[in-house]
Design an enzyme around this catalytic site. Structure first.
Site, mmCIF file in Angstrom:
data_model
loop_
_atom_site.group_PDB
_atom_site.id
_atom_site.type_symbol
_atom_site.label_atom_id
_atom_site.label_comp_id
_atom_site.label_asym_id
_atom_site.label_seq_id
_atom_site.Cartn_x
_atom_site.Cartn_y
_atom_site.Cartn_z
ATOM 1 N N HIS A 68 32.699 28.601 6.685
ATOM 2 C CA HIS A 68 32.828 30.378 6.887
ATOM 3 C C HIS A 68 33.204 30.622 5.467
ATOM 4 C CE1 HIS A 68 31.533 29.982 10.606
ATOM 5 N NE2 HIS A 68 32.046 28.970 10.506
ATOM 6 N N HIS A 122 3.114 65.234 -27.243
ATOM 7 C CA HIS A 122 4.236 64.652 -27.029
ATOM 8 C C HIS A 122 5.174 63.578 -27.447
ATOM 9 C CE1 HIS A 122 7.012 64.188 -23.884
ATOM 10 N NE2 HIS A 122 7.222 65.371 -22.836
#
Length: 463
Positions: free
Chosen positions: A289, A366
């Site tokens: 765990h 651009h």
């Protein structure tokens, strides 16, 4: 498109707690979409609720213990959570009348049986998988434990249990290649304990409810007969020969590798606390765990860092809409058609692609010395993809067009330059009503978001 799921009805299970020995009842209830898992202590004043997430785990000594900010606790949840996660339940409200879930027979078997009895209900929300795209690993050098997750198309889990000094289970393996097999191959695997651990656990005030009906007991180290007899009295079993090593059970092993299968079950129960189902291959070595929770916490951190995942793009798979179909639906033409193909489409979302080349006309003016795709054109391209989503939902879509009504929350995060492949994901934020669609869109370059926006569009019939 897989939907979220919940229970069709409530069910309850009663029994004693493994560590407290108390008589306990836990009730699993249906919950709404995106609710997740929440546990309510109905025996305490105010009936506090604890979110079942890895961040709320406060102890992993002999099980998974959750607590909220006020210190209200609930433990031994992993077997119930494993059943929910494995059977695809995303949302569940759980009530328990004590500090832990009943241990039952030490497995997930009864939880699975009750879920199948009440049935599973599909909700409207889409199940939100977290897709593993690169290796993630957590290790504990002191114990030799590790959990690794690797990219895979689905979920699978491999577990190695190793006890170097044990003559009974030195090494065991367990594998789950398909979560649909959890019921038959994993759910009935029981928890286990070594005889040498019983006395320290009792001294720590634990396993007051443990017995041979809810655990496998393993006698793998010889001890003096008098000491063994005393432990037999504690366990409520007849005295046995201290020279004979092996399993001490009322019922025989369900599987030769039942211990490894139960460790696999525990891993799934602790993975349920991640908060999202994952797609990946997990390899767990000597899991417990503690390492399970470390891994679950790490996964929650990864999910927060990559909350919005880029769609998977495989250029070898034919598109669901090619350029010819897109031209049938959208009125845009060169140089303003900004979607090359659609690779995925669902009831409320769509995924499109644009390959940005140096020949794009906007690069001429651009920043020609350092070409950058204008942000407004990224938003326009995203909106065109959204328009395809909306038009795909109506009859005779060729007779309609979509028009911008509003744009909100626009963010530009990185430049788009020649050579980039843009992946657009656009989702409906609400159902389409009276010809109005509200959508949220993202533009990805690789795994990174370059642009995002919310926008509203209106469906208008062409003249």
């Amino acid at each position: 498109m897989i939907k979220q799921k919940t229970l069709k009805d409530s069910f309850s299970l009663s029994g004693k707690g493994l560590h407290t020995g108390l008589d306990l009842t836990v009730t699993f209830n249906p919950a709404s979409e995106n609710y997740g898992y929440k546990i309510q202590r109905i025996d305490l004043e105010g009936k506090p609720i604890i979110d079942a997430i890895a961040d709320n785990v406060i102890d992993t000594t002999r099980g998974t213990v959750l607590a909220n900010k006020n210190g209200d606790r609930v433990s031994t949840i992993e077997h119930g959570m494993a059943a929910l996660y494995a059977l695809g339940i995303d949302n569940c409200h759980i009530e328990v009348n004590g500090p832990e879930f009943p241990i039952l027979n030490g497995s997930s078997e009864f939880y699975v049986q009750e879920i199948e009895k009440v049935g599973i209900e599909e909700l409207n929300a889409v199940k939100d998988y977290y897709i593993i795209k690169s290796k993630i690993e957590v290790r504990d050098e002191k114990t030799g434990s590790s959990i690794i997750v690797l990219p895979d198309e689905d979920f699978s889990l491999n577990v190695l249990v190793s006890y170097d000094d044990s003559l009974i289970i030195p090494n065991q393996y367990a594998t789950l290649e398909d979560m649909n097999k959890f019921k038959d191959e994993i759910a009935n695997s029981r928890t286990f304990v070594f005889v040498r651990e019983i006395e320290p656990l009792l001294s720590a005030g634990l396993i007051k409810g443990g017995d041979l009906d809810n655990a496998i007991v393993i006698y793998e180290r010889k001890m003096e007969q008098d000491k063994f007899d005393k432990l037999a009295d504690v366990m409520g079993v007849p005295h046995m020969d201290a020279n004979l090593l092996g399993y001490i059970n009322h019922d025989p092993l369900v599987w030769p590798n039942e211990c490894a299968r139960h460790k696999l079950l525990d891993v799934i129960g602790d993975l349920a606390l991640i908060g999202k189902p994952i797609r990946g291959r997990i390899i767990a070595t000597r899991p417990g765990h503690t390492i399970n929770n470390k891994f679950a916490r790490l996964m929650r951190k990864e999910i927060r860092l990559h909350d919005i995942q880029a769609p998977t793009y495989n250029c070898n798979i034919p598109p669901v809409m090619d350029i010819n179909r897109i031209r049938e639906l959208l009125p845009h033409r060169y140089p303003f058609q900004l979607v090359d193909k659609v690779i995925e489409i669902g009831a409320n979302y769509i995924v499109g692609v644009k390959n940005v080349t140096s020949n794009e006309p906007f690069f001429q003016g651009h920043f020609p010395e350092e070409p950058v795709m204008p942000g407004v054109l990224q938003v326009e391209a995203m909106a065109q993809v959204g328009g395809l989503l909306v038009l795909n939902s109506i009859e005779e879509p060729e007779k309609y067009s979509t028009y911008f009504m509003k744009i909100d929350g626009v963010k530009f995060r990185q430049k788009v330059v020649p050579g980039d492949t843009l992946i657009f994901k656009v989702e409906l934020m609400t159902p389409i009503r009276r010809g109005i669609a509200t959508m949220k869109g993202y533009v990805f370059v690789g795994e990174k978001i370059s642009c995002e926006a919310e926008f509203m569009a209106q469906i208008v019939k062409n003249k």
